[in-house]
Enzyme design. Structure first.
Site, PDB file in Angstrom:
ATOM      1  N   ASP A   1       0.687  -1.075   0.041  1.00 20.73           N
ATOM      2  CA  ASP A   1       0.132  -0.172  -0.017  1.00 20.73           C
ATOM      3  C   ASP A   1       0.724   1.303   0.074  1.00 20.73           C
ATOM      4  O   ASP A   1       0.415   2.272  -0.472  1.00 20.73           O
ATOM      5  CB  ASP A   1      -1.056  -0.051   1.086  1.00 20.73           C
ATOM      6  CG  ASP A   1      -0.708  -0.010   2.469  1.00 20.73           C
ATOM      7  OD1 ASP A   1       0.733  -0.746   2.713  1.00 20.73           O
ATOM      8  OD2 ASP A   1      -1.024   0.506   3.392  1.00 20.73           O
TER       9      ASP A   1
ATOM     10  N   GLU B   1      10.380 -10.142  -2.556  1.00 16.34           N
ATOM     11  CA  GLU B   1      11.133  -9.147  -2.624  1.00 16.34           C
ATOM     12  C   GLU B   1      12.697  -9.867  -2.777  1.00 16.34           C
ATOM     13  O   GLU B   1      13.253  -9.130  -3.406  1.00 16.34           O
ATOM     14  CB  GLU B   1      11.212  -8.088  -1.661  1.00 16.34           C
ATOM     15  CG  GLU B   1       9.884  -7.354  -1.581  1.00 16.34           C
ATOM     16  CD  GLU B   1       8.783  -7.968  -0.916  1.00 16.34           C
ATOM     17  OE1 GLU B   1       8.770  -9.358  -0.579  1.00 16.34           O
ATOM     18  OE2 GLU B   1       7.674  -7.402  -0.868  1.00 16.34           O
TER      19      GLU B   1
ATOM     20  N   HIS C   1       1.368   0.365  10.137  1.00 15.95           N
ATOM     21  CA  HIS C   1       1.883  -1.161   9.945  1.00 15.95           C
ATOM     22  C   HIS C   1       3.049  -1.145   9.185  1.00 15.95           C
ATOM     23  O   HIS C   1       3.414  -0.243   8.602  1.00 15.95           O
ATOM     24  CB  HIS C   1       0.526  -1.952   9.076  1.00 15.95           C
ATOM     25  CG  HIS C   1       0.474  -1.394   7.643  1.00 15.95           C
ATOM     26  ND1 HIS C   1      -0.350  -0.186   7.925  1.00 15.95           N
ATOM     27  CD2 HIS C   1       0.743  -1.618   6.503  1.00 15.95           C
ATOM     28  CE1 HIS C   1      -0.576   0.162   6.426  1.00 15.95           C
ATOM     29  NE2 HIS C   1       0.085  -0.738   5.795  1.00 15.95           N
ATOM     30  N   HIS C   2       3.851  -2.235   9.346  1.00 14.95           N
ATOM     31  CA  HIS C   2       5.101  -2.468   8.837  1.00 14.95           C
ATOM     32  C   HIS C   2       6.347  -1.476   9.531  1.00 14.95           C
ATOM     33  O   HIS C   2       7.319  -1.326   9.088  1.00 14.95           O
ATOM     34  CB  HIS C   2       5.256  -2.100   7.233  1.00 14.95           C
ATOM     35  CG  HIS C   2       4.178  -2.700   6.465  1.00 14.95           C
ATOM     36  ND1 HIS C   2       3.761  -3.861   6.820  1.00 14.95           N
ATOM     37  CD2 HIS C   2       3.840  -2.512   5.059  1.00 14.95           C
ATOM     38  CE1 HIS C   2       3.050  -4.337   5.774  1.00 14.95           C
ATOM     39  NE2 HIS C   2       3.005  -3.609   4.700  1.00 14.95           N
TER      40      HIS C   2
ATOM     41  N   GLY D   1      27.701 -15.417  -2.990  1.00 16.94           N
ATOM     42  CA  GLY D   1      27.236 -16.717  -2.838  1.00 16.94           C
ATOM     43  C   GLY D   1      26.112 -17.237  -2.101  1.00 16.94           C
ATOM     44  O   GLY D   1      26.027 -17.948  -1.317  1.00 16.94           O
TER      45      GLY D   1
ATOM     46  N   ASP E   1      19.649 -28.847  -6.659  1.00 17.41           N
ATOM     47  CA  ASP E   1      18.258 -29.250  -6.151  1.00 17.41           C
ATOM     48  C   ASP E   1      18.050 -28.405  -4.667  1.00 17.41           C
ATOM     49  O   ASP E   1      17.223 -27.597  -4.525  1.00 17.41           O
ATOM     50  CB  ASP E   1      18.113 -30.681  -6.030  1.00 17.41           C
ATOM     51  CG  ASP E   1      19.217 -31.488  -5.316  1.00 17.41           C
ATOM     52  OD1 ASP E   1      20.284 -30.657  -4.928  1.00 17.41           O
ATOM     53  OD2 ASP E   1      18.866 -32.619  -4.976  1.00 17.41           O
TER      54      ASP E   1
ATOM     55  N   ASN F   1      20.895 -34.074  -7.142  1.00 11.49           N
ATOM     56  CA  ASN F   1      21.741 -34.938  -6.341  1.00 11.49           C
ATOM     57  C   ASN F   1      21.461 -35.253  -4.983  1.00 11.49           C
ATOM     58  O   ASN F   1      22.209 -35.512  -4.282  1.00 11.49           O
ATOM     59  CB  ASN F   1      23.268 -34.498  -6.514  1.00 11.49           C
ATOM     60  CG  ASN F   1      23.562 -33.232  -6.093  1.00 11.49           C
ATOM     61  OD1 ASN F   1      22.518 -32.805  -5.348  1.00 11.49           O
ATOM     62  ND2 ASN F   1      24.665 -32.500  -6.232  1.00 11.49           N
TER      63      ASN F   1
ATOM     64  N   GLY G   1      20.361 -33.350  -2.470  1.00 13.56           N
ATOM     65  CA  GLY G   1      20.908 -32.753  -1.297  1.00 13.56           C
ATOM     66  C   GLY G   1      21.987 -31.566  -1.583  1.00 13.56           C
ATOM     67  O   GLY G   1      22.340 -31.452  -2.653  1.00 13.56           O
TER      68      GLY G   1
ATOM     69  N   GLU H   1      28.281 -29.150   0.294  1.00 10.02           N
ATOM     70  CA  GLU H   1      28.517 -29.069   1.775  1.00 10.02           C
ATOM     71  C   GLU H   1      29.079 -30.072   2.416  1.00 10.02           C
ATOM     72  O   GLU H   1      29.841 -30.398   3.328  1.00 10.02           O
ATOM     73  CB  GLU H   1      27.167 -28.640   2.531  1.00 10.02           C
ATOM     74  CG  GLU H   1      26.863 -27.048   2.143  1.00 10.02           C
ATOM     75  CD  GLU H   1      26.170 -26.394   3.168  1.00 10.02           C
ATOM     76  OE1 GLU H   1      26.320 -25.208   3.320  1.00 10.02           O
ATOM     77  OE2 GLU H   1      25.213 -26.841   4.051  1.00 10.02           O
TER      78      GLU H   1
HETATM   79  N1  R1T Z   1      22.164 -19.917   2.510  1.00 12.67           N
HETATM   80  C1  R1T Z   1      22.415 -19.212   1.663  1.00 12.67           C
HETATM   81  C2  R1T Z   1      21.500 -18.228   1.519  1.00 12.67           C
HETATM   82  N2  R1T Z   1      23.548 -19.346   1.052  1.00 12.67           N
HETATM   83  C3  R1T Z   1      24.724 -20.206   1.048  1.00 12.67           C
HETATM   84  N3  R1T Z   1      25.582 -20.220   0.526  1.00 12.67           N
HETATM   85  C4  R1T Z   1      24.274 -21.211   2.402  1.00 12.67           C
HETATM   86  C5  R1T Z   1      23.378 -21.021   3.018  1.00 12.67           C
HETATM   87  C6  R1T Z   1      25.420 -22.533   2.533  1.00 12.67           C
HETATM   88  C7  R1T Z   1      25.327 -23.267   1.321  1.00 12.67           C
HETATM   89  C8  R1T Z   1      26.541 -23.315   0.397  1.00 12.67           C
HETATM   90  S1  R1T Z   1      26.035 -24.445  -0.621  1.00 12.67           S
HETATM   91  C9  R1T Z   1      24.745 -24.949  -0.094  1.00 12.67           C
HETATM   92  C10 R1T Z   1      24.218 -24.269   0.793  1.00 12.67           C
HETATM   93  C11 R1T Z   1      23.346 -24.535   1.772  1.00 12.67           C
HETATM   94  C12 R1T Z   1      23.904 -26.347  -0.846  1.00 12.67           C
HETATM   95  C13 R1T Z   1      23.756 -26.164  -2.302  1.00 12.67           C
HETATM   96  O1  R1T Z   1      23.211 -27.367  -2.561  1.00 12.67           O
HETATM   97  P1  R1T Z   1      22.846 -27.396  -4.099  1.00 12.67           P
HETATM   98  O2  R1T Z   1      22.279 -26.389  -4.626  1.00 12.67           O
HETATM   99  O3  R1T Z   1      21.955 -28.603  -4.105  1.00 12.67           O
HETATM  100  O4  R1T Z   1      24.084 -27.698  -4.865  1.00 12.67           O
HETATM  101  P2  R1T Z   1      24.902 -29.057  -5.225  1.00 12.67           P
HETATM  102  O5  R1T Z   1      25.191 -29.463  -6.589  1.00 12.67           O
HETATM  103  O6  R1T Z   1      26.395 -28.830  -4.607  1.00 12.67           O
HETATM  104  O7  R1T Z   1      24.454 -30.050  -4.363  1.00 12.67           O
HETATM  105  C14 R1T Z   1      27.892 -22.565   0.691  1.00 12.67           C
HETATM  106  C15 R1T Z   1      28.826 -23.444   0.428  1.00 12.67           C
HETATM  107  O8  R1T Z   1      28.133 -21.573  -0.389  1.00 12.67           O
HETATM  108 MG    MG Z   2      22.257 -30.920  -4.773  1.00 10.72          MG
END
Ligand code: R1T
Ligand code: MG
Length: 548
Positions: free
Chosen positions: A26, A49, A112-113, A403, A430, A457, A459, A463
């Site tokens: 608003d 956003e 608000h906000h 990153g 993913d 993959n 997960g 990491e």
């Molecule tokens: N939260 C945010 C906003 N940015 C980050 N970089 C991280 C957390 C930490 C983080 C990484 S890489 C990653 C996270 C959670 C996981 C990526 O997983 P993927 O997208 O499934 O990729 P992959 O192909 O490796 O499985 C830091 C190291 O940048």
């Molecule tokens: Mg992955």
């Protein structure tokens, strides 16, 4: 009636902006009316956003400048991560925050906000560290503050913030009577002494090498850099942070330098150079595999807008555009030694084997075409893509310094809108996709047709490489990525999906996707949880050490 809102929009047009991103609220609705009333500006509503800020960042990287509109408090705070990234990586994005009327603010009403304390400057203050300046617009200063903030953002290639109370937006003002940039604003001090010293060093060394970095892209100096390299026949490399600023098919290009993991002969070439001249480059941890570059500050001259490092001496930053102009005019006969260009793959064969990371990036290398834009997310995607040799006229978008995962999906869409003629190829994990996937709705609504590779993959593989390969915190819920587009408005008209596991299936999907340029191509590639590109395996160990 010509208002502050119209003035601001005219100035944004002057900066080359044709599309504005954001989420209505608003406190900005009336301002949005001024956008939708125009034929020369398009409003692109986002799901949130944060996505809008990422999308604006991608748009600005490709178009030169971008704007997003958020609402007071709740909207702008959601966008902050994106704005922080633009600040770190030098991308000019203008954030316009619609705020309560001057009367409400002066009366310190509990609207608000707000935080409920009657104070209206908290959020501006929060933005100080991640913008070149805060324009808090009032009846008296609106025009000068708009010009000041847009000028600063444009000159420094970083975000600017405008706080626009609804009533100020509607005030009558005069149309601009001169362009935003008169020559005085752009006048820059000459860096004569520095240039003379560089000239002297270049004339005295035998094996110089150039490392071109991200600021070449921020300041759009790609053509000037090419001229400089060509004129003096200099060998050139890039870091992963700044990949794409030089034509990777050019005979002067050596490949991507990543510190210790760099392949030979590039690694020795750079490490043993008697001059490493960095142009707009930053030696960050992910660009150098944890500061593992094999050259020292003594070998190095680094020219960047924040800082100059001259053979170990740290000096104030320079205006990169002028300095490149000056460098083009030095007295130097050029380099006469041999330059060994990077090697390229001949062809990639596909079999019935499962797709590995190693195979995948080779397949990508042979898939790229002139003029494509390659976008790579944090994770295995970035480490895989950053060393893939690109074709002429290609661009590269990644965010290795900031990153923030999830960045690339909206950023790629912003860049695709900014440059419709370039096929955009996104590589995203993913885990990352799960953060910002809501923009699938916008993708389909706007009929965008990039090729999206989802590396499934199961997960957070990147990491797992750093810490906790078997820990539950590196697991994510398994989604049905094939069904996602239909949830977000996908039909046979605007999207086609593939799920591939083998090399042969990948080859088929890639071939079909390339030919089908009218629909979104959504390609899920299943890969092993423990499989990662070489560069990431080495980097994972280095990061683990850095954190211990
Ligand atoms: N939260 C945010 C906003 N940015 C980050 N970089 C991280 C957390 C930490 C983080 C990484 S890489 C990653 C996270 C959670 C996981 C990526 O997983 P993927 O997208 O499934 O990729 P992959 O192909 O490796 O499985 C830091 C190291 O940048
Ligand atoms: Mg992955």
């Amino acid at each position: 009636m010509y208002t502050v809102a119209d003035y601001l929009l005219d100035r944004l047009k002057e900066l080359g902006i044709n599309d504005i991103f954001g989420v209505p609220g608003d406190y900005n609705l009336k301002f949005l009316d001024h956008i939708t009333a125009r034929d020369d500006l398009k409003w692109i509503g986002n799901a949130n956003e944060l996505n809008a800020a990422y999308m604006a960042d991608g748009y600005a990287r490709t178009k030169g400048m971008a704007a997003l509109v958020t609402t007071f408090g709740v909207g702008e705070l959601s966008a902050m991560n994106g704005i922080g990234g633009s600040f770190a990586e030098k991308v000019p994005v203008i954030e316009i925050v619609g705020s309560p009327t001057t009367a409400v603010q002066n009366a310190q009403k509990l609207v608000h906000h707000t935080l409920g304390d009657g104070r209206f400057n908290h959020f501006e203050k929060m933005h100080e560290a991640i913008t070149v300046g805060i324009g808090s617009l009032t009846k008296e200063n609106a025009i000068t503050e708009i010009d000041r903030i847009l000028g600063l953002a444009s000159e420094k290639r970083q975000p600017g913030y405008l706080n626009l109370p609804i009533d100020v937006a509607e005030m009558e003002v005069e149309k601009p009577n001169k362009p935003l940039f008169d020559t005085k604003v752009m006048e820059i001090k000459m860096e004569q002494e520095l240039i003379k010293s560089i000239e002297k060093v270049l004339n005295s060394v035998k094996h110089p090498v150039i490392i071109a970095g991200n600021e070449i892209a921020s300041f759009h100096l790609e053509a000037k850099l090419a001229e400089f390299i060509e004129k003096f026949n200099l060998p050139v490399t890039t870091l992963p942070f700044g990949k794409g600023v030089f034509n990777e098919e050019d005979k002067h290009y050596l490949g991507v330098y990543t510190g210790t993991p760099t392949t030979e002969p590039l690694k020795s070439y750079v490490d043993q150079a008697d001059l490493v001249l960095l142009l707009g480059a930053k030696l960050t941890d992910s660009a150098t595999s944890g500061f593992s570059q094999g050259f020292t500050e003594k070998q190095m001259i680094s020219l960047a807008s924040d800082e100059v490092i001259f053979q170990g001496e740290h000096l104030a930053g320079i205006q990169l555009p002028t300095v490149l102009d000056e460098l083009l005019m030095i007295n130097y006969p050029g380099y006469h030694g041999e330059i060994q260009p990077m090697s390229r793959l001949a062809e990639v064969k596909s079999s019935s084997s499962l797709v590995t990371q190693a195979y995948f990036w080779e397949a990508v290398e042979s898939y790229l075409e002139e003029g494509d834009t390659l976008v790579a997310e944090q994770g295995t995607s970035f480490f895989g893509a950053s060393t893939v040799p690109m074709k002429k006229g290609m661009s590269f978008i990644g965010q290795p310094l900031w990153g923030s995962i999830g960045y690339t999906f909206p950023a790629m869409l912003g860049s695709q809108i900014a440059k419709k003629g370039s096929r955009h190829l996104l590589f995203i994990g993913d885990g990352s996709l799960q953060l910002t996937v809501q923009e699938l709705g916008m993708t389909l609504r706007e009929k965008l047709a990039p090729i999206v590779f989802i590396i499934n993959n199961n997960g957070y593989t990147v990491e797992r490489e750093i810490h906790g390969p078997e820990e539950i915190y590196n697991d994510i819920p398994m989604w049905d990525y094939q069904k996602l587009p239909s949830v977000f408005g996908g039909t046979a008209e605007n999207v086609v999906t593939y799920k591939v596991q083998t090399e042969a299936e990948l080859a088929t999907a890639m071939r079909k996707a390339r030919l089908d340029s009218k629909r979104l191509q959504w390609i899920e590639v299943v890969m092993n949880q423990k499989d990662a590109p070489d560069l990431l395996v080495q980097m994972g160990k280095i990061f683990a050490k850095q954190n211990s």
